[in-house]
Design an enzyme around this catalytic site. Structure first.
Site, short mmCIF file in Angstrom:
data_model
loop_
_atom_site.label_atom_id
_atom_site.label_comp_id
_atom_site.label_asym_id
_atom_site.label_seq_id
_atom_site.Cartn_x
_atom_site.Cartn_y
_atom_site.Cartn_z
N ILE A 19 0.84 -1.21 0.00
CA ILE A 19 0.00 0.00 0.00
C ILE A 19 0.87 1.26 0.00
O ILE A 19 0.58 2.24 -0.69
CB ILE A 19 -0.94 -0.02 1.24
CG1 ILE A 19 -1.93 -1.18 1.13
CG2 ILE A 19 -1.67 1.32 1.38
CD1 ILE A 19 -2.69 -1.47 2.43
N ASP A 38 11.70 3.26 4.28
CA ASP A 38 11.50 1.83 4.56
C ASP A 38 12.74 1.29 5.25
O ASP A 38 13.85 1.78 5.04
CB ASP A 38 11.24 1.04 3.27
CG ASP A 38 10.41 -0.22 3.53
OD1 ASP A 38 9.20 -0.22 3.20
OD2 ASP A 38 10.97 -1.19 4.07
N ASP A 64 14.54 2.66 10.25
CA ASP A 64 13.67 1.77 11.02
C ASP A 64 12.77 2.66 11.88
O ASP A 64 13.28 3.46 12.69
CB ASP A 64 14.55 0.87 11.90
CG ASP A 64 13.76 -0.16 12.69
OD1 ASP A 64 12.56 0.07 12.95
OD2 ASP A 64 14.36 -1.18 13.06
N SER A 143 -6.32 -0.62 10.93
CA SER A 143 -6.85 -1.85 10.29
C SER A 143 -8.23 -2.14 10.86
O SER A 143 -8.52 -1.77 12.00
CB SER A 143 -5.92 -3.03 10.60
OG SER A 143 -6.50 -4.24 10.15
N TYR A 156 -1.36 -8.14 16.69
CA TYR A 156 -1.64 -7.20 15.60
C TYR A 156 -2.96 -6.47 15.86
O TYR A 156 -3.02 -5.24 15.73
CB TYR A 156 -1.70 -7.96 14.27
CG TYR A 156 -1.97 -7.10 13.06
CD1 TYR A 156 -0.95 -6.35 12.47
CD2 TYR A 156 -3.23 -7.03 12.48
CE1 TYR A 156 -1.19 -5.56 11.35
CE2 TYR A 156 -3.49 -6.26 11.36
CZ TYR A 156 -2.46 -5.52 10.80
OH TYR A 156 -2.70 -4.74 9.69
N GLY A 192 1.93 -8.32 0.04
CA GLY A 192 2.76 -9.39 0.59
C GLY A 192 2.32 -9.77 2.00
O GLY A 192 2.28 -10.96 2.36
N1 LIG Z 1 -2.68 -5.64 3.44
C1 LIG Z 1 -3.75 -5.65 4.20
O1 LIG Z 1 -4.65 -6.46 4.02
C2 LIG Z 1 -3.93 -4.65 5.30
C3 LIG Z 1 -5.13 -4.65 6.01
C4 LIG Z 1 -5.30 -3.74 7.03
C5 LIG Z 1 -4.30 -2.83 7.33
N2 LIG Z 1 -3.14 -2.85 6.63
C6 LIG Z 1 -2.11 -1.89 7.01
O2 LIG Z 1 -1.69 -1.16 5.87
C7 LIG Z 1 -0.29 -0.85 6.02
C8 LIG Z 1 0.50 -1.35 4.83
O3 LIG Z 1 0.33 -2.76 4.73
P1 LIG Z 1 0.85 -3.60 3.47
O4 LIG Z 1 -0.11 -4.70 3.29
O5 LIG Z 1 1.17 -2.70 2.35
O6 LIG Z 1 2.17 -4.22 4.09
P2 LIG Z 1 3.57 -4.64 3.41
O7 LIG Z 1 4.12 -5.71 4.28
O8 LIG Z 1 3.40 -4.89 1.96
O9 LIG Z 1 4.41 -3.29 3.57
C9 LIG Z 1 4.87 -2.84 4.81
C10 LIG Z 1 6.19 -2.13 4.62
O10 LIG Z 1 6.63 -1.66 5.89
C11 LIG Z 1 8.02 -1.86 5.96
N3 LIG Z 1 8.44 -1.96 7.35
C12 LIG Z 1 8.22 -2.98 8.22
N4 LIG Z 1 8.82 -2.72 9.40
C13 LIG Z 1 9.40 -1.51 9.29
C14 LIG Z 1 10.18 -0.71 10.17
N5 LIG Z 1 10.48 -1.13 11.40
N6 LIG Z 1 10.62 0.50 9.73
C15 LIG Z 1 10.34 0.92 8.47
N7 LIG Z 1 9.63 0.18 7.58
C16 LIG Z 1 9.17 -1.01 7.98
C17 LIG Z 1 8.27 -3.15 5.21
O11 LIG Z 1 9.63 -3.30 4.80
C18 LIG Z 1 7.29 -3.03 4.05
O12 LIG Z 1 7.89 -2.43 2.92
C19 LIG Z 1 0.13 -1.46 7.36
O13 LIG Z 1 0.01 -0.49 8.37
C20 LIG Z 1 -0.88 -2.56 7.55
O14 LIG Z 1 -1.02 -2.93 8.91
C21 LIG Z 1 -2.93 -3.73 5.62
#
Ligand SMILES: NC(=O)c1ccc[n+]([C@@H]2O[C@H](COP(=O)([O-])OP(=O)(O)OC[C@H]3O[C@@H](n4cnc5c(N)ncnc54)[C@H](O)[C@@H]3O)[C@@H](O)[C@H]2O)c1
Length: 257
Positions: A19, A38, A64, A143, A156, A192
């Site tokens: 996202i 990231d 981080d 979420s 989570y 992912g």
């Molecule tokens: N995908 C879903 O279904 C979903 C649903 C509800 C909420 N969300 C929320 O949306 C957001 C994005 O989710 P996504 O599905 O794109 O996840 P994703 O895993 O594809 O991307 C998350 C990114 O965060 C980075 N990251 C992780 N730990 C980190 C850190 N300590 N410092 C800096 N970067 C860090 C990762 O390297 C990754 O690039 C998140 O907050 C997630 O909780 C996602």
């Protein structure tokens, strides 16, 4: 595109994939200069390269979100490069699977460090810059798991509930500075992060896990990163100038049942 963020500077955490990456591309297409932060520097570089290839402005930042010094340094570098900060999207998160009995203490601590403390540290570092710009917008990616229970995802769920509460508290504290703070609660979005969860849900079978999840979505499909990025864009821009402290679901009706 209509230039809804022309002249603005935005920082998006976790923008190396999913996202966050799509949001970085969309924000840049709408005219913003984007800090692509990231923990995986190569992923951040790839997102910044995607943006540049489409004629947008973006800078990759390896940091981080759980490390205060790295976060503070990242904000200072971004503002030094682009001169201001208008928008922060707290998107970085991790989803460690496990119930209250099967999840480990380390998992719990890690989940809260990234998902909650990360929001605190990035927001704290951003506020002086947003204030100096005359106000701005913070968008927290929470979420539906912070609103309803999800099996085998206890830490989570708890962490996203904390993000929702933090959003409301920040909205009150930062309103006098002209900083709006809102949270998006996505349902299942195909990234992912969600793929791992679906595979586990289907006992190793991704298609089975997706079918089980889809059955809970009245709208008949799962989310796309664009569904969430476009909402973040709305909250980031002036069209949402009367919105703060709002917790908005984007979940195909899942939590309406
Ligand atoms: N995908 C879903 O279904 C979903 C649903 C509800 C909420 N969300 C929320 O949306 C957001 C994005 O989710 P996504 O599905 O794109 O996840 P994703 O895993 O594809 O991307 C998350 C990114 O965060 C980075 N990251 C992780 N730990 C980190 C850190 N300590 N410092 C800096 N970067 C860090 C990762 O390297 C990754 O690039 C998140 O907050 C997630 O909780 C996602």
């Amino acid at each position: 595109m209509t230039g809804r963020l022309t002249g603005k500077v935005a920082l998006i955490t976790g923008a190396g994939s999913g996202i966050g990456r799509v949001a970085a591309e969309l924000f840049a297409a709408e005219g913003a200069a984007v800090g692509v932060l990231d923990v995986h520097g190569d992923s951040a570089e790839q997102t910044a390269a995607h943006v540049a290839a489409r004629g947008g402005r973006a800078s990759a930042i390896t940091a981080d979100v759980t490390a205060a010094a790295e976060v503070d340094g990242a904000l200072h570098r971004l503002v030094a490069e682009y001169g201001r900060l208008d928008v922060l999207v707290n998107n970085a998160a991790i989803d460690l699977q496990g119930s209250i009995t099967t999840g480990t203490e380390d998992d719990w601590d890690r989940c809260f460090a990234v998902n909650v403390k990360g929001v605190f540290l990035c927001s704290r570092a951003a506020v002086p810059h947003l204030t100096a710009a005359g106000g701005g917008s913070i968008v927290n990616h929470a979420s539906v798991a912070g609103l309803v229970g999800v099996r085998n995802l206890a830490a989570y769920c708890a962490s996203k509930g904390a993000v929702i509460s933090l959003t409301r508290a920040m909205a009150l504290d930062l309103a006098p500075a002209g900083i709006r703070v809102n949270a998006i609660c996505p349902g299942a979005v195909l990234t992912g992060m969600m793929e791992d969860l679906m595979r586990a849900r289907g006992g190793g079978d991704l298609a089975a896990g997706m079918a089980e999840t889809l059955a809970k979505y009245p709208i008949g499909r799962l989310g796309r990163p664009e569904d969430i990025a476009s909402l973040a864009l709305h909250l980031a821009g002036d069209a949402a100038s009367f919105m703060t402290g709002s917790i908005i679901t984007a979940d195909g009706g899942m939590s309406a049942q």
